[in-house]
Design an enzyme around this catalytic site. Structure first.
Site, PDB file in Angstrom:
ATOM      1  N   LYS A 177       0.843  -1.199   0.000  1.00 43.96           N
ATOM      2  CA  LYS A 177       0.000   0.000   0.000  1.00 43.96           C
ATOM      3  C   LYS A 177       0.879   1.250   0.000  1.00 43.96           C
ATOM      4  O   LYS A 177       1.486   1.606   1.010  1.00 43.96           O
ATOM      5  CB  LYS A 177      -0.924   0.036   1.212  1.00 43.96           C
ATOM      6  N   GLY A 230       6.474   5.005   8.127  1.00 44.64           N
ATOM      7  CA  GLY A 230       5.646   6.212   8.137  1.00 44.64           C
ATOM      8  C   GLY A 230       5.796   6.916   9.469  1.00 44.64           C
ATOM      9  O   GLY A 230       6.807   6.764  10.163  1.00 44.64           O
ATOM     10  N   SER A 231       4.762   7.640   9.839  1.00 44.35           N
ATOM     11  CA  SER A 231       4.855   8.464  11.042  1.00 44.35           C
ATOM     12  C   SER A 231       4.723   7.612  12.306  1.00 44.35           C
ATOM     13  O   SER A 231       4.106   6.536  12.297  1.00 44.35           O
ATOM     14  CB  SER A 231       3.758   9.528  11.014  1.00 44.35           C
ATOM     15  N   THR A 232       5.253   8.135  13.388  1.00 44.75           N
ATOM     16  CA  THR A 232       5.184   7.420  14.668  1.00 44.75           C
ATOM     17  C   THR A 232       3.724   7.244  15.101  1.00 44.75           C
ATOM     18  O   THR A 232       3.335   6.181  15.590  1.00 44.75           O
ATOM     19  CB  THR A 232       6.021   8.173  15.716  1.00 44.75           C
ATOM     20  N   ILE A 234       0.950   6.896  13.307  1.00 40.52           N
ATOM     21  CA  ILE A 234       0.267   5.796  12.596  1.00 40.52           C
ATOM     22  C   ILE A 234       0.910   4.454  12.972  1.00 40.52           C
ATOM     23  O   ILE A 234       0.217   3.441  13.122  1.00 40.52           O
ATOM     24  CB  ILE A 234       0.302   6.012  11.060  1.00 40.52           C
ATOM     25  N   GLY A 235       2.217   4.461  13.178  1.00 39.91           N
ATOM     26  CA  GLY A 235       2.892   3.229  13.608  1.00 39.91           C
ATOM     27  C   GLY A 235       2.315   2.721  14.929  1.00 39.91           C
ATOM     28  O   GLY A 235       2.092   1.514  15.106  1.00 39.91           O
ATOM     29  N   GLU A 383       9.766  16.284  14.967  1.00 39.64           N
ATOM     30  CA  GLU A 383      10.147  16.051  13.572  1.00 39.64           C
ATOM     31  C   GLU A 383       9.382  17.041  12.693  1.00 39.64           C
ATOM     32  O   GLU A 383       8.159  17.084  12.723  1.00 39.64           O
ATOM     33  CB  GLU A 383       9.784  14.615  13.163  1.00 39.64           C
TER      34      GLU A 383
HETATM   35  P1  NAD Z   1       2.032   8.460   7.368  1.00 40.67           P
HETATM   36  O1  NAD Z   1       2.227   7.726   8.643  1.00 40.67           O
HETATM   37  O2  NAD Z   1       0.999   9.512   7.308  1.00 40.67           O
HETATM   38  O3  NAD Z   1       1.680   7.427   6.189  1.00 40.67           O
HETATM   39  C1  NAD Z   1       2.504   6.322   5.897  1.00 40.67           C
HETATM   40  C2  NAD Z   1       1.663   5.275   5.209  1.00 40.67           C
HETATM   41  O4  NAD Z   1       0.684   4.805   6.122  1.00 40.67           O
HETATM   42  C3  NAD Z   1       0.896   5.777   3.990  1.00 40.67           C
HETATM   43  O5  NAD Z   1       0.840   4.760   3.013  1.00 40.67           O
HETATM   44  C4  NAD Z   1      -0.485   6.029   4.561  1.00 40.67           C
HETATM   45  O6  NAD Z   1      -1.505   5.987   3.588  1.00 40.67           O
HETATM   46  C5  NAD Z   1      -0.606   4.864   5.526  1.00 40.67           C
HETATM   47  N1  NAD Z   1      -1.608   5.046   6.581  1.00 40.67           N
HETATM   48  C6  NAD Z   1      -2.151   6.198   7.051  1.00 40.67           C
HETATM   49  N2  NAD Z   1      -3.064   5.921   8.007  1.00 40.67           N
HETATM   50  C7  NAD Z   1      -3.073   4.577   8.155  1.00 40.67           C
HETATM   51  C8  NAD Z   1      -3.788   3.679   9.000  1.00 40.67           C
HETATM   52  N3  NAD Z   1      -4.670   4.108   9.900  1.00 40.67           N
HETATM   53  N4  NAD Z   1      -3.544   2.363   8.874  1.00 40.67           N
HETATM   54  C9  NAD Z   1      -2.632   1.901   7.984  1.00 40.67           C
HETATM   55  N5  NAD Z   1      -1.932   2.697   7.156  1.00 40.67           N
HETATM   56  C10 NAD Z   1      -2.147   4.017   7.248  1.00 40.67           C
HETATM   57  O7  NAD Z   1       3.477   8.998   6.951  1.00 40.67           O
HETATM   58  P2  NAD Z   1       3.859   9.873   5.695  1.00 40.67           P
HETATM   59  O8  NAD Z   1       3.343  11.243   5.935  1.00 40.67           O
HETATM   60  O9  NAD Z   1       3.473   9.168   4.430  1.00 40.67           O
HETATM   61  O10 NAD Z   1       5.452   9.826   5.791  1.00 40.67           O
HETATM   62  C11 NAD Z   1       6.154  10.643   6.626  1.00 40.67           C
HETATM   63  C12 NAD Z   1       6.557   9.932   7.897  1.00 40.67           C
HETATM   64  O11 NAD Z   1       7.216   8.721   7.583  1.00 40.67           O
HETATM   65  C13 NAD Z   1       7.565  10.732   8.702  1.00 40.67           C
HETATM   66  O12 NAD Z   1       7.251  10.682  10.060  1.00 40.67           O
HETATM   67  C14 NAD Z   1       8.870  10.015   8.431  1.00 40.67           C
HETATM   68  O13 NAD Z   1       9.848  10.191   9.419  1.00 40.67           O
HETATM   69  C15 NAD Z   1       8.426   8.623   8.314  1.00 40.67           C
HETATM   70  N6  NAD Z   1       9.404   7.841   7.548  1.00 40.67           N
HETATM   71  C16 NAD Z   1      10.171   6.947   8.220  1.00 40.67           C
HETATM   72  C17 NAD Z   1      11.132   6.214   7.546  1.00 40.67           C
HETATM   73  C18 NAD Z   1      11.991   5.204   8.257  1.00 40.67           C
HETATM   74  O14 NAD Z   1      12.549   4.341   7.589  1.00 40.67           O
HETATM   75  N7  NAD Z   1      12.105   5.260   9.566  1.00 40.67           N
HETATM   76  C19 NAD Z   1      11.306   6.391   6.174  1.00 40.67           C
HETATM   77  C20 NAD Z   1      10.501   7.314   5.520  1.00 40.67           C
HETATM   78  C21 NAD Z   1       9.544   8.018   6.235  1.00 40.67           C
END
Ligand code: NAD
Length: 479
Positions: A177, A230-232, A234-235, A383
């Site tokens: 995704k 992704g973001s902390t 959502i993680g 961040e």
């Molecule tokens: P995000 O968390 O908003 O989205 C990441 C992904 O998660 C997207 O595909 C999004 O559609 C999906 N998502 C959103 N809500 C969800 C849910 N409820 N359930 C499942 N999936 C969901 O992050 P972003 O804005 O796309 O990316 C930026 C963030 O990612 C920053 O915090 C950045 O530091 C982090 N990031 C981390 C790394 C790493 O390797 N540590 C690498 C790149 C980006």
């Protein structure tokens, strides 16, 4: 740039298909602010279709394929990616405004990742264990089944590859995704991998918003592991949902990485190279060295060189090969960054340079160097995910390390010194999953990548990633 064919549908079960709802979402080119394509967006029914097809593909073939055959297919995928590298790079530039020269490097990196894991398949070994009761005991690394790979918009193609390749190499099927802002290169990956010989259902791509399908995907009964970047915030949500079924998760999350420069270092080189370690990808990099700690004795000359090097960075049209910094990914992301800058102004931080919109069109922002930022200010602690850096002097190593480790994040960082003992001492103390000495590199295909603390758990890349896509089974044979 030559026009490329734009994927506009989901990649499901070996073919491009409309979403079951027929819904589409418009993508905006961040360099021009113009919508340029509409892409199908998945809903819960498409999640079901994808996961069920993946489960079928896994049970009826992929899990039992010989390592030799899997190796051959993944090398074919890599070859196909290399052949289509220019097209992949152009798609990346179009949907997220990544400078084309970076997009080309990242397209090559994606192919390299597939080559690495194609070669690593036969290195995924178990052990024989001399157990106390005698007999014969050995371990097996077994694939999990269907893996959900959820990736962000800042490095869409390489991150998709460094999740899909090790998961496939270790015998899993993948439902990928991409972020809703950046579906094009993930869809292309699905198409090319299938054309290279991956059976239908083994790698599928669900474009769509996380809010709409995230929960359905994460909670789906047949998903065995969620590999998320992704973001902390959502993680954390994913981990909570996954806990209900004790699903495996690996999380690569945010960062607020330090860049530590000691007076005995080649600090002039550090000052000249450090701007790209935070402003590269317009600061939208989880490894961005966004807090620079400079030893007091060299602080003033360091700042002078750092600011001069920052002002030389070429901000502009990402389609031009000389561009170093493109626009931010969206209008919303630029507003988020500008809110941080407004807060810094309000609190009396000094702007050594940057922070303005340099062009009338496109979501551009000049890279900003902030001095005198309070350790409790948002810009220092949070961040930002944009082209903003805070630089501060330090006098005492112990206090500096306390400040470095006060961040809840622990992803990456750099440290600059020519004193080997100091380098090793400080490297051990910095709380991060990745650290480079006299360098700004964070990512090596062959080495584990991931974070401490709020920056996540589990590792991408290297053999650690393959292990993370397997279950460890112990088998005992009586004599
Ligand atoms: P995000 O968390 O908003 O989205 C990441 C992904 O998660 C997207 O595909 C999004 O559609 C999906 N998502 C959103 N809500 C969800 C849910 N409820 N359930 C499942 N999936 C969901 O992050 P972003 O804005 O796309 O990316 C930026 C963030 O990612 C920053 O915090 C950045 O530091 C982090 N990031 C981390 C790394 C790493 O390797 N540590 C690498 C790149 C980006």
């Amino acid at each position: 740039m030559t026009p490329v064919r734009l994927p506009t549908q989901l990649f499901l079960n070996g073919a491009y298909r409309e979403s079951s709802s027929g819904r589409r979402c418009s993508l905006i080119n961040p360099a021009t602010e113009e919508p340029f394509v509409e892409v199908a967006t998945a809903d819960a029914a498409d999640v079901n279709t994808a996961v069920e097809s993946a489960q079928r593909a896994w049970e009826t073939g992929w899990r039992d394929l010989t390592p030799g055959k899997r190796t051959e297919i993944l090398f074919n995928v890599a070859r196909m990616l290399r052949e289509q590298m220019e097209e992949i790079a152009q798609l990346e530039t179009l949907h997220i405004g990544k400078p084309i020269s970076d997009a080309r490097d990242e397209a090559a990196l994606g192919a390299r990742v597939f080559e690495y894991y194609a070669g690593a398949i036969t290195q995924l070994c178990g052990e024989t264990i001399p157990v106390a009761r005698g007999g014969f005991d050995f371990t097996l690394r077994q694939p999990m089944g269907v893996v959900a790979a959820i990736v962000p918009w800042n490095f869409p193609f390489p991150i998709a590859c460094w999740k899909a390749a090790p998961a496939l190499a270790s015998g899993n099927c993948v439902v990928l995704k991409p972020a809703s802002l950046s579906p094009l290169t993930a869809l292309k990956l699905g198409e090319l991998a299938h054309a290279a010989g991956l059976p239908a259902g083994v790698l599928q791509v669900l474009a769509g918003s996380g809010a709409a399908i995230g929960d359905a995907l994460v909670a789906h009964q047949q998903i065995r592991k969620i590999s998320f970047t992704g973001s902390t915030a959502i993680g954390q949500r994913i981990m909570e949902l996954a806990a209900r079924d004790l699903k495996r998760v690996s999380l690569e999350l945010g960062g607020k990485s330090p860049n530590i420069v000691f007076a005995d270092a080649d600090w002039a080189r550090a000052a000249e190279t450090s701007p790209m370690s935070v402003f590269g990808n317009t600061g939208q990099d989880c490894c961005a060295r966004s807090r620079v700690f400079v030893e007091r004795g060299i602080y003033d000359p360091f700042i002078e060189r750092f600011v001069a090097a920052t002002k030389k960075l070429r901000v502009g049209d990402p389609a031009k090969p000389e561009t170093q910094l493109g626009p931010l990914v969206s209008s919303g992301q630029r507003e988020v960054v500008e809110a941080f800058l407004a807060d810094a102004r309000k609190r009396g931080s000094q702007f050594a340079c940057g922070g303005r919109r340099p062009h009338a069109r496109g979501y551009y922002l000049e890279p900003a160097v902030l001095l005198d930022v309070g350790k409790d200010d948002r810009c220092w602690r949070e961040e930002i995910f944009g082209p903003v850096v805070c630089v501060a002097p330090f006098e005492d190593e112990t206090q500096m390390l306390r400040d470095v480790n006060a961040s809840p994040y622990g992803l990456s960082g750099s440290l600059w010194t020519n004193d080997l003992r100091k380098a090793l001492r400080v490297a051990r103390r910095v709380e991060s999953g990745v650290l480079s000495i006299n360098s700004h590199s964070s990512v090596h295909t062959e080495a584990p990548f991931g974070g401490f603390k709020h920056s996540g758990l589990g590792r991408d890349l290297g053999t650690a990633a393959m292990e993370g896509y397997t279950e460890l089974k112990n088998v005992y044979v009586a004599e």
